[in-house]
Design an enzyme around this catalytic site. Structure first.
Site, short mmCIF file in Angstrom:
data_model
loop_
_atom_site.label_atom_id
_atom_site.label_comp_id
_atom_site.label_asym_id
_atom_site.label_seq_id
_atom_site.Cartn_x
_atom_site.Cartn_y
_atom_site.Cartn_z
CB ALA A 193 16.93 34.39 67.53
CB THR A 215 10.58 32.02 67.10
OG1 THR A 215 10.22 32.46 65.80
CG2 THR A 215 11.50 32.97 67.84
CG ASP A 273 19.10 26.58 66.05
OD1 ASP A 273 19.87 26.28 64.89
OD2 ASP A 273 18.35 27.60 66.27
CG HIS A 292 27.11 34.61 66.52
ND1 HIS A 292 25.89 35.64 66.53
CD2 HIS A 292 27.94 35.66 65.94
CE1 HIS A 292 26.07 36.85 66.12
NE2 HIS A 292 27.14 36.75 65.69
CB CYS A 341 38.78 24.88 77.88
SG CYS A 341 39.69 25.25 79.29
CB CYS A 359 38.95 22.74 81.64
SG CYS A 359 40.02 21.87 80.23
CB CYS A 393 43.83 23.15 81.67
SG CYS A 393 42.63 24.37 81.19
CB SER A 399 16.87 42.37 65.89
OG SER A 399 18.05 42.10 66.36
CG ASN A 405 13.09 40.40 61.41
OD1 ASN A 405 13.45 39.35 61.91
ND2 ASN A 405 12.88 41.44 62.43
#
Ligand code: NAD
Length: 255
Positions: A24, A28, A106, A123, A131, A156, A159, A198, A222
């Site tokens: 992330a 930023t 993103d 991710h 769904c 959804c 369904c 992190s 970082n």
């Protein structure tokens, strides 16, 4: 540039196969807050973590309503790629970067020019909805258009199941093919660069250990310490939006 940064440029120049892992912190500067940095979403509001936990999301309609309200105003809809995203697209053009594993949801790497074949979205993506029952996928924009005071949590249309952004929540398994691709990229690189994370979320963070165990050098960029700093050959604490374009620019000056 510090002597350590100059050393990192040398490693980037010499590397044949670079794998990058982003978190992330690279976004930023694009106006999307991280989770655990000083201004992170969870640092400021620990309760927000429940919206990203599958068990809470499924069990509690109020959490889902809050999650949909938060999605409506998510900064990702207006965010633009920044210089650090563009630097990684430039690094790919030099032929060294062969995998860009991102924990981010993103899509800013792709929008900055990184190729879709190179980016591995560990991710998932917030630009799609899935769904939880029948797995049908729909564009997030379509589902957000259905959110209203009368229907704060769209179901959804196929369904009637619970819809969630096509992102990996805590308690949710990663796509095994995507994780395999990421593990292969970590295991076969000669330089791994972890940027803006992190390095506390597994299995993503463990890819750093995997790379080092297979003989790669690890560089961590970082602002704050990470649990993998000890096995890194270099740790750079400079702002990502400044150091990354400087490093990649210096690599390019060679040719
Ligand atoms: P994290 O919030 O745990 O850590 C981000 C790290 O970046 C922090 O240590 C912070 O100090 C550092 N950082 C922030 N801005 C920086 C800057 N400009 N220069 C240098 N360092 C900077 O993030 P994570 O490790 O990616 O884990 C969070 C999880 O949340 C991920 O799984 C990701 O999927 C998700 N997430 C994604 C986004 C996004 O897509 N942009 C945003 C928030 C959270």
């Amino acid at each position: 540039m510090t002597p350590l940064a100059v050393q990192v440029v040398e490693w980037l120049r010499a590397a044949g196969r670079v794998t990058v892992l982003t978190g992330a912190g690279i976004s930023t500067d694009s106006g999307i807050p991280d989770y655990r940095g000083p201004n992170g979403v969870w640092t400021r509001n620990p309760e927000a973590a429940r919206m990203s936990t599958l068990q809470d999301y499924v069990a509690d309609p109020e959490i889902r309503r809050r999650a949909w309200a938060a999605r409506k105003v998510h900064p990702a809809w207006t965010a633009e790629p920044n210089d650090a995203h563009r630097a990684l697209a430039d690094l790919e053009k030099t032929g060294r970067l062969f995998a860009l594993i991102t924990q981010n949801i993103d899509e800013l790497h792709q929008r900055a020019g990184s190729s879709r074949d190179t980016v591995i979205e560990l991710h998932g993506t917030i630009h799609w909805v899935e769904c939880l029952v029948c797995s049908v996928r729909t564009p997030m924009a379509d589902e957000l258009a259905r959110v209203s005071d009368a229907d704060p949590e769209p179901a959804c249309t196929q369904c009637g199941g619970i819809l969630k952004s096509a992102t990996i929540s805590f308690g949710q398994a990663l796509d095994p093919d995507v994780l395999d691709a990421a593990a292969r990229a970590a295991a076969t690189c000669d330089l791994m660069v972890a940027i803006g994370s992190s390095l506390t979320v597994q299995p993503a963070a463990g890819l750093c250990r995997l790379a080092v165990d297979r003989g790669a050098r690890l560089v961590v960029i970082n602002a704050e310490p990470t649990p993998y700093d000890d096995i890194a050959s270099a740790v750079l604490r400079e702002p990502i939006g400044e150091i990354l374009p400087a490093l990649v620019g210096a690599v390019g000056e060679e040719s």
